[in-house]
Write a protein that holds these residues in place. Structure first.
Motif, short mmCIF file in Angstrom:
data_model
loop_
_atom_site.label_atom_id
_atom_site.label_comp_id
_atom_site.label_asym_id
_atom_site.label_seq_id
_atom_site.Cartn_x
_atom_site.Cartn_y
_atom_site.Cartn_z
N UNK A 359 0.80 -1.23 0.00
CA UNK A 359 0.00 0.00 0.00
C UNK A 359 0.83 1.27 0.00
N UNK A 360 2.12 1.20 0.23
CA UNK A 360 2.93 2.41 0.36
C UNK A 360 3.53 2.92 -0.94
N UNK A 361 3.53 2.09 -1.97
CA UNK A 361 4.13 2.52 -3.23
C UNK A 361 3.38 3.68 -3.87
N UNK A 362 4.07 4.41 -4.74
CA UNK A 362 3.45 5.54 -5.44
C UNK A 362 2.68 5.02 -6.65
N UNK A 363 1.60 4.28 -6.35
CA UNK A 363 0.91 3.50 -7.37
C UNK A 363 0.35 4.31 -8.53
N UNK A 364 -0.08 5.52 -8.28
CA UNK A 364 -0.75 6.28 -9.33
C UNK A 364 0.21 6.99 -10.27
N UNK A 365 1.48 7.07 -9.91
CA UNK A 365 2.45 7.79 -10.72
C UNK A 365 2.65 7.08 -12.06
N UNK A 366 2.48 7.83 -13.15
CA UNK A 366 2.66 7.36 -14.52
C UNK A 366 1.61 6.33 -14.96
N UNK A 367 0.56 6.19 -14.17
CA UNK A 367 -0.62 5.40 -14.57
C UNK A 367 -0.28 3.96 -14.95
N UNK A 368 0.67 3.37 -14.26
CA UNK A 368 0.98 1.96 -14.49
C UNK A 368 0.07 1.08 -13.63
N UNK A 369 -0.17 -0.16 -14.06
CA UNK A 369 -1.07 -1.04 -13.30
C UNK A 369 -0.50 -1.39 -11.93
N UNK A 370 -1.40 -1.60 -10.98
CA UNK A 370 -1.01 -2.15 -9.69
C UNK A 370 -0.77 -3.65 -9.84
N UNK A 371 0.13 -4.23 -9.05
CA UNK A 371 0.43 -5.65 -9.20
C UNK A 371 -0.74 -6.55 -8.78
N UNK A 372 -0.70 -7.77 -9.27
CA UNK A 372 -1.63 -8.79 -8.80
C UNK A 372 -1.23 -9.22 -7.38
#
Length: 406
Positions: A359-372
């Motif tokens: 949950x801590x990663x910058x998930x929304x940066x550059x609109x890449x998918x979140x991991x499975x």
């Protein structure tokens, strides 16, 4: 190298990277060992912010859940955490959310008091509904959380005025990754002395003390490995020294969950620039975050395998910079990591990521998918969240083109 019991099934089912795998067998074994070593001296409260995906799996292993936001509370509702097992914490509590919880669950659970404002709206809500709810006053460690000793004294001295509240005791947490017991010993002595003072001066007998020890997690290869038996045995001796005779609750997140998590990512490109070797991964710092990983210089526990999951054993080790797929020079997971003849499609398995990375990663940066996200339990690999395409979150809604607002 850990035993990757899930890896064969992961490869057989052609499970794609990047992915997290949470080994629930490791989780249950680790938590149960902790409880056994505590020998009944304290109850265990899971701080679910460490990994909300493990909330349901924790139901059979912990006594309580610390819940710090409306979203975390909704997760508890969805997976069936009984209100009696919830400590509703958090530095800000929206009065409307508190009203909903009280009306829906009839005053069950425990609520933390972080300020005079908290005290007022918790008491007003409870009184208006004809309830008396259980609260813990959070004592500050010198930051924006909790209240200082003088304010706590005032509350305790006037506790009869708050008809909607039953003050169970104190909550205290000062931080994580404490490398020795001396700070914990000092904190416990301070809390013990303060509870004794409240008893002597105001006749107040606390029933509960919730304490976050912040036990150290050895994330990196150079970190000293702590023996759980020795560590928790010594911590138990600190609890034995308390004059406080009520219930002790240990709030833990990182220490409970770190061992069960694995992050799998694949090499998708290789290059040498100005004599420096770079392996480009399909993951990155948007997925993987180790506490204390300064400038990507510390080496985490990580294994290189081929695409069939077999460890690379041939060849001399060479130092490679492991970089993710984000278009920023900051996307360096580890610098100068030893790899053996890395090939495209080789996998890297990062260990000890059961806490926070998910949950801590910058998930929304550059609109890449979140991991499975997968669970591994008793020989079965289960997909619990598919990849999430963040471009849908990072763009305007279709109906907004017409100026419509729902």
């Amino acid at each position: 190298m850990a035993d990757y019991h899930f890896l064969q099934k992961f490869v057989e089912e052609k499970s794609p990277t990047p992915s997290y795998v949470f080994d629930l067998d490791i989780l249950s074994g680790h938590v149960e060992k902790i409880k056994q070593l505590l020998k009944g001296k304290a109850r265990v409260c899971y701080a679910m912010k460490a990994n909300p995906f493990l909330t349901r799996p924790m139901l059979d292993h912990v006594d309580l859940f610390e819940v710090c936001s409306p979203g975390e509370f909704r997760i508890c509702e969805r997976v069936g955490v009984p209100m009696e097992k919830i400590v509703l914490s958090g530095v800000y509590k929206n009065p409307a959310d508190i009203s909903y919880v009280l009306k829906t669950y009839g005053g069950k659970g425990v609520y933390t008091v972080e300020s005079w404002e908290h005290l007022r709206h918790l008491n007003q809500n409870a009184e208006a509904l004809g309830m008396k709810i259980h609260v813990l006053i959070r004592m500050t460690s010198g930051n924006q959380f909790g209240m200082d000793e003088e304010d706590i004294r005032k509350i305790i001295s006037r506790r009869e005025e708050y008809k909607g509240l039953h003050i169970l005791g104190l909550q205290f947490y000062s931080g994580t990754q404490k490398k020795n017991l001396s700070q914990m010993e000092k904190e416990l002595q301070t809390l013990d002395g303060f509870l004794g003072e409240l008893h002597r001066e105001y006749g107040y007998q606390a029933e509960e003390l919730e304490y976050g020890p912040g036990l150290f997690v050895p994330y990196f290869l150079k970190d000293k490995e702590e023996d759980a038996t020795e560590l928790l045995g010594a911590f138990g001796e600190l609890l034995d020294k308390l004059t406080f005779g009520g219930n002790v609750i240990l709030e833990m997140g990182r220490y409970l969950t770190y061992l069960c998590g694995f992050y799998l990512t694949s090499i998708v490109d290789r290059k040498v620039n100005h004599g420096q070797s770079y392996a480009i991964l399909d993951g990155g710092i948007n997925h993987l975050n180790y506490y204390g990983q300064a400038m990507a210089m510390k080496l985490p526990h990580c294994t290189q395998t081929d695409q069939a999951g077999k460890p690379r054993t041939e060849g001399e080790e060479e130092l490679w910079n492991l970089c993710g797929s984000l278009c920023t020079v900051s996307d360096v997971i580890v610098k100068l990591f030893p790899l053996k003849k890395p090939e495209i499609s080789d996998m890297l398995i990062f260990e000890r990521v059961g806490a926070y990375s998910v949950t801590e990663g910058i998930y929304l940066f550059l609109s890449r998918p979140m991991p499975r996200i997968y669970f591994w339990q008793e020989g079965k690999l289960t997909l619990v969240r598919d990849a999430v395409h963040t471009d849908e979150i990072n763009s305007e809604r279709e109906e907004s083109k017409n100026g419509q607002i729902d």
